[in-house]
Design a protein around this motif. Structure first.
Motif, PDB file in Angstrom:
ATOM      1  N   VAL A   1      37.657  46.207  51.826  1.00  0.00           N
ATOM      2  CA  VAL A   1      38.898  45.424  51.483  1.00  0.00           C
ATOM      3  C   VAL A   1      39.492  45.803  53.340  1.00  0.00           C
ATOM      4  CG1 VAL A   1      38.894  45.096  49.469  1.00  0.00           C
ATOM      5  CG2 VAL A   1      40.279  46.571  50.646  1.00  0.00           C
ATOM      6  N   HIS A   2      39.328  46.400  54.135  1.00  0.00           N
ATOM      7  CA  HIS A   2      39.401  47.156  55.123  1.00  0.00           C
ATOM      8  C   HIS A   2      41.138  47.042  54.901  1.00  0.00           C
ATOM      9  CE1 HIS A   2      37.257  45.214  58.328  1.00  0.00           C
ATOM     10  NE2 HIS A   2      36.384  44.147  57.897  1.00  0.00           N
ATOM     11  N   PRO A   3      41.321  48.357  54.258  1.00  0.00           N
ATOM     12  CA  PRO A   3      42.943  48.903  53.779  1.00  0.00           C
ATOM     13  C   PRO A   3      43.356  49.199  54.946  1.00  0.00           C
ATOM     14  CG  PRO A   3      41.295  50.057  53.145  1.00  0.00           C
ATOM     15  CD  PRO A   3      40.375  48.839  53.825  1.00  0.00           C
TER      16      PRO A   3
ATOM     17  N   SER B   1      43.438  39.242  39.374  1.00  0.00           N
ATOM     18  CA  SER B   1      44.070  38.593  38.163  1.00  0.00           C
ATOM     19  C   SER B   1      43.869  38.853  36.837  1.00  0.00           C
ATOM     20  CB  SER B   1      43.135  37.078  38.527  1.00  0.00           C
ATOM     21  OG  SER B   1      43.057  36.729  37.932  1.00  0.00           O
ATOM     22  N   ARG B   2      44.048  38.394  36.102  1.00  0.00           N
ATOM     23  CA  ARG B   2      44.419  38.345  33.898  1.00  0.00           C
ATOM     24  C   ARG B   2      42.374  37.830  34.414  1.00  0.00           C
ATOM     25  NH1 ARG B   2      46.565  40.339  29.967  1.00  0.00           N
ATOM     26  NH2 ARG B   2      46.283  38.616  28.427  1.00  0.00           N
ATOM     27  N   PHE B   3      42.632  36.730  34.386  1.00  0.00           N
ATOM     28  CA  PHE B   3      41.358  35.889  34.510  1.00  0.00           C
ATOM     29  C   PHE B   3      39.965  36.999  35.300  1.00  0.00           C
ATOM     30  CE2 PHE B   3      38.085  32.637  35.393  1.00  0.00           C
ATOM     31  CZ  PHE B   3      37.459  32.349  33.982  1.00  0.00           C
ATOM     32  N   GLN B   4      40.708  37.053  35.791  1.00  0.00           N
ATOM     33  CA  GLN B   4      38.920  37.566  36.945  1.00  0.00           C
ATOM     34  C   GLN B   4      39.188  39.518  35.939  1.00  0.00           C
ATOM     35  OE1 GLN B   4      40.857  38.254  40.325  1.00  0.00           O
ATOM     36  NE2 GLN B   4      39.450  36.867  41.877  1.00  0.00           N
ATOM     37  N   MET B   5      40.405  40.077  35.952  1.00  0.00           N
ATOM     38  CA  MET B   5      39.218  41.130  34.575  1.00  0.00           C
ATOM     39  C   MET B   5      38.972  40.900  33.373  1.00  0.00           C
ATOM     40  SD  MET B   5      41.292  44.412  34.609  1.00  0.00           S
ATOM     41  CE  MET B   5      42.810  44.731  34.804  1.00  0.00           C
ATOM     42  N   LEU B   6      38.912  39.689  32.655  1.00  0.00           N
ATOM     43  CA  LEU B   6      38.769  39.482  31.732  1.00  0.00           C
ATOM     44  C   LEU B   6      36.835  38.888  31.967  1.00  0.00           C
ATOM     45  CD1 LEU B   6      39.141  38.685  28.705  1.00  0.00           C
ATOM     46  CD2 LEU B   6      39.027  35.953  29.775  1.00  0.00           C
TER      47      LEU B   6
ATOM     48  N   PHE C   1      37.900  39.660  43.840  1.00  0.00           N
ATOM     49  CA  PHE C   1      38.736  39.162  43.814  1.00  0.00           C
ATOM     50  C   PHE C   1      39.602  39.032  44.873  1.00  0.00           C
ATOM     51  CE2 PHE C   1      38.464  43.477  40.655  1.00  0.00           C
ATOM     52  CZ  PHE C   1      37.972  43.275  39.645  1.00  0.00           C
ATOM     53  N   ARG C   2      39.799  39.163  45.831  1.00  0.00           N
ATOM     54  CA  ARG C   2      40.442  38.515  46.894  1.00  0.00           C
ATOM     55  C   ARG C   2      39.913  36.830  47.038  1.00  0.00           C
ATOM     56  NH1 ARG C   2      42.949  43.861  50.017  1.00  0.00           N
ATOM     57  NH2 ARG C   2      43.400  44.818  47.716  1.00  0.00           N
ATOM     58  N   GLY C   3      39.211  36.304  46.582  1.00  0.00           N
ATOM     59  CA  GLY C   3      38.910  35.414  46.599  1.00  0.00           C
ATOM     60  C   GLY C   3      38.110  35.108  47.749  1.00  0.00           C
ATOM     61  N   MET C   4      37.545  35.912  48.223  1.00  0.00           N
ATOM     62  CA  MET C   4      36.369  35.767  49.671  1.00  0.00           C
ATOM     63  C   MET C   4      34.934  34.943  49.082  1.00  0.00           C
ATOM     64  SD  MET C   4      35.077  38.419  52.176  1.00  0.00           S
ATOM     65  CE  MET C   4      36.629  39.258  52.652  1.00  0.00           C
ATOM     66  N   ASP C   5      34.556  34.033  49.864  1.00  0.00           N
ATOM     67  CA  ASP C   5      32.964  33.574  49.770  1.00  0.00           C
ATOM     68  C   ASP C   5      32.287  34.232  50.239  1.00  0.00           C
ATOM     69  OD1 ASP C   5      31.642  32.565  51.600  1.00  0.00           O
ATOM     70  OD2 ASP C   5      33.979  31.939  52.855  1.00  0.00           O
TER      71      ASP C   5
ATOM     72  N   ASN D   1      29.547  45.169  43.148  1.00  0.00           N
ATOM     73  CA  ASN D   1      30.657  47.087  42.808  1.00  0.00           C
ATOM     74  C   ASN D   1      30.966  47.218  44.233  1.00  0.00           C
ATOM     75  OD1 ASN D   1      31.107  48.639  40.272  1.00  0.00           O
ATOM     76  ND2 ASN D   1      29.050  48.910  40.132  1.00  0.00           N
ATOM     77  N   VAL D   2      30.239  47.067  45.249  1.00  0.00           N
ATOM     78  CA  VAL D   2      31.637  46.761  46.541  1.00  0.00           C
ATOM     79  C   VAL D   2      31.507  45.483  47.335  1.00  0.00           C
ATOM     80  CG1 VAL D   2      30.389  46.804  49.488  1.00  0.00           C
ATOM     81  CG2 VAL D   2      29.581  49.132  47.427  1.00  0.00           C
ATOM     82  N   GLU D   3      31.056  44.574  46.335  1.00  0.00           N
ATOM     83  CA  GLU D   3      31.749  43.052  46.567  1.00  0.00           C
ATOM     84  C   GLU D   3      33.367  43.095  45.204  1.00  0.00           C
ATOM     85  OE1 GLU D   3      28.807  39.447  47.270  1.00  0.00           O
ATOM     86  OE2 GLU D   3      28.935  40.485  45.263  1.00  0.00           O
TER      87      GLU D   3
END
Lengths: 254, 261
Positions: free
Chosen positions: A155-157, B171-176, A107-111, A100-102
């Motif tokens: 996400v360091h907002p 993104s839409r795919f990530q949401m899915l 979503f932001r593509g971090m490895d 959940n935290v990750e």
């Protein structure tokens, strides 16, 4: 003064909902500034459009009028510099605490490796070390909200929006979490916009308090609380004075 | 207080176990009483036992009981494999995309209420009485609950979860992948559970109408030959296998969805 740099400007925001029975104005011409690094509290009675206002700031809801400026630039839609702690805990029940935290980092593509490290840091910060592999249903209300806070911080907002995060907690846990959120805020300095309908909570946490009226929401008054040092003593004379001053101005929601 | 509660719960569970065991014993006793009173209505336990042994010594249609069971299971598993894969894909598509739902959803709704057994005449006319037509009928029966449940699981994913994903810039795919699919899994599993029982029911009906092998064929053979013991053995086998199938699925669900209680 550095602390007074404007980081978010909310200008003449309004929101009207339409349905087949007519229309309903939830927010009417609300304007305020958010200063960099401050703990700003939006205080208003229940169902006065606070959540709608936050959702507009977070880009989840369209506004009917007005604009939002982030560091002088007008923003529309979801903004990467903002992050949110939700009123309903909104943890994914099918993901562990760690997942959940990750999730926002994913979503932001971090490895994966980096993501783990960052998430672990915030899990430790909110005091959930050892619960990384637990599922939300195995946690208490206070612990779930800690996960929500860690997720928002991950996400360091620049700006953290918290929508009545402690509304569902019992009184004891609520006091504890108020102290915790101050501790976390002091360790990881971020601008916080905190929404509540609880006057005492507002007075305990806020650097400034923006008092909203009942439906439709308008700005009634802005209180500067910077004279009271934190952590505040909730039974001191100064605290109680300002508390009753605010309470006299507050619309009753029921 | 905690220990007292625990103690009570152990006692309680023991009592429940005794109750369910004794209800089965009672049922068997009632059966025996009826069988003794009127041997024409129900065969005795001895006759059933003898008939069971005979199923292996003088096989029906040249194969023992196990081969009939395997024939039925094979049909169900092949058909259900296709039903699960295609049903989940199709249900997902019409649940996720409004356009696809507009195109295919209505047609699906038209076909949905038709009982799978009603297709048997058409399928036999088109494809004869081989393996494929039976598998096709089982497929038709078991694909429908999978599609219905997958679609609603995808359509009615809770707004609070999609809001979180949107606020954090999915993104839409990530949401899915991260939100919609996992939150639909419990609903998909509900569909799979229904499809197993439907599939098992339908295969027996198909076999009773036209088959040489299979548990359904055994029931039919018993009926035609006035062999009540054979009918009862077949029914018991059907019940046991149905129970094993749904038990396996419940175990599988626990592995796939560790967050469920």
């Amino acid at each position: 003064m550095d602390a007074l740099k404007k980081c978010l400007e909310v200008e003449h925001i309004s929101k009207t909902f339409y349905n087949n029975k007519g229309y309903f104005t939830a927010i009417d011409d609300v304007s305020f500034d958010v200063h960099e690094g401050e703990f700003l509290v939006l205080l208003g009675p229940g169902h006065c459009g606070k959540t709608v206002l936050l959702n507009i700031l977070a880009g989840l809801e369209e506004k009917s009028g007005g604009r939002v400026l982030y560091k002088g630039q007008e923003i529309n839609g979801v903004n990467e510099e903002m992050s949110m702690v939700f009123q309903l805990l909104s943890l994914m029940p099918f993901k562990t605490v760690m997942e959940n935290v990750e999730l926002p980092l994913k979503f932001r593509g971090m490895d994966k490796k980096q993501r783990r490290e960052v998430a672990q840091h915030y899990i430790d910060l909110v005091g959930l070390t050892g619960f990384e592999n637990a599922y939300p249903h195995q946690l208490s209300g206070g612990m779930k909200q800690r996960v929500g806070i860690a997720r928002a911080y991950s996400v360091h907002p620049e700006i953290l929006i918290m929508d009545e995060p402690f509304g569902q907690l019992d009184a004891q846990t609520r006091y504890l979490m108020q102290q915790e959120i101050l501790r976390i805020w002091q360790e990881e300095k971020r601008t916080v916009i905190f929404v509540t309908n609880n006057i005492e909570e507002a007075c305990y946490l806020g650097d400034r308090i923006i008092l909203l009226s009942s439906c439709p929401a308008t700005v009634k008054e802005i209180f500067d609380m910077s004279a009271l040092a934190k952590p505040r003593d909730i039974v001191s004379r100064e605290f109680l004075e300002i508390r009753s001053k605010i309470s006299d101005q507050t619309d009753l929601s029921m | 207080m905690f220990t007292a509660n625990k103690k009570k719960s152990i006692l309680y569970r023991l009592l429940m176990m005794v109750l369910s065991v004794s209800s089965v014993i009672l049922l068997l006793a009632a059966y025996r009483a009826v069988a003794l009173a009127n041997p024409l209505l129900l065969p005795s336990f001895d006759q059933i036992g003898e008939r069971f042994v005979k199923l292996f010594t003088t096989p029906i249609k040249g194969v023992p009981l196990t081969a009939h069971v395997i024939a039925s299971l094979r049909r169900v598993l092949i058909a259900m494999g296709f039903a699960w894969v295609l049903g989940i894909l199709f249900g997902f598509s019409i649940g996720w995309s409004r356009t696809l739902n507009a195109i295919f959803g209505t047609i699906f709704e038209l076909f949905r209420p038709i009982p799978p057994i009603a297709w048997i005449p058409i399928v036999i006319m088109w494809f004869g009485v081989g393996e494929f037509p039976k598998e096709l009928i089982v497929f038709i029966g078991s694909v429908i609950p999978v599609v219905v449940n997958t679609r609603s699981g995808v359509m009615y994913v809770e707004k609070q979860y999609t809001d979180v994903a949107r606020a954090f810039g999915a993104s839409r795919f990530q949401m899915l992948k991260e939100v919609v699919l996992p939150s639909a899994i419990p609903s998909i599993f509900a569909g799979l559970r229904t499809s197993v029982s439907t599939g098992w029911t339908v295969v027996l009906a198909a076999e009773m109408l036209a088959a040489d092998r299979g548990v359904g064929a055994l029931v039919m053979r018993g009926w035609m030959g006035n062999d009540m013991a054979l009918v009862l053995i077949s029914i018991s086998v059907i019940a046991i296998i149905g129970a094993i199938l749904s038990f396996t699925l419940i175990k599988l669900e626990k592995v796939v969805c560790p967050w469920m209680h």
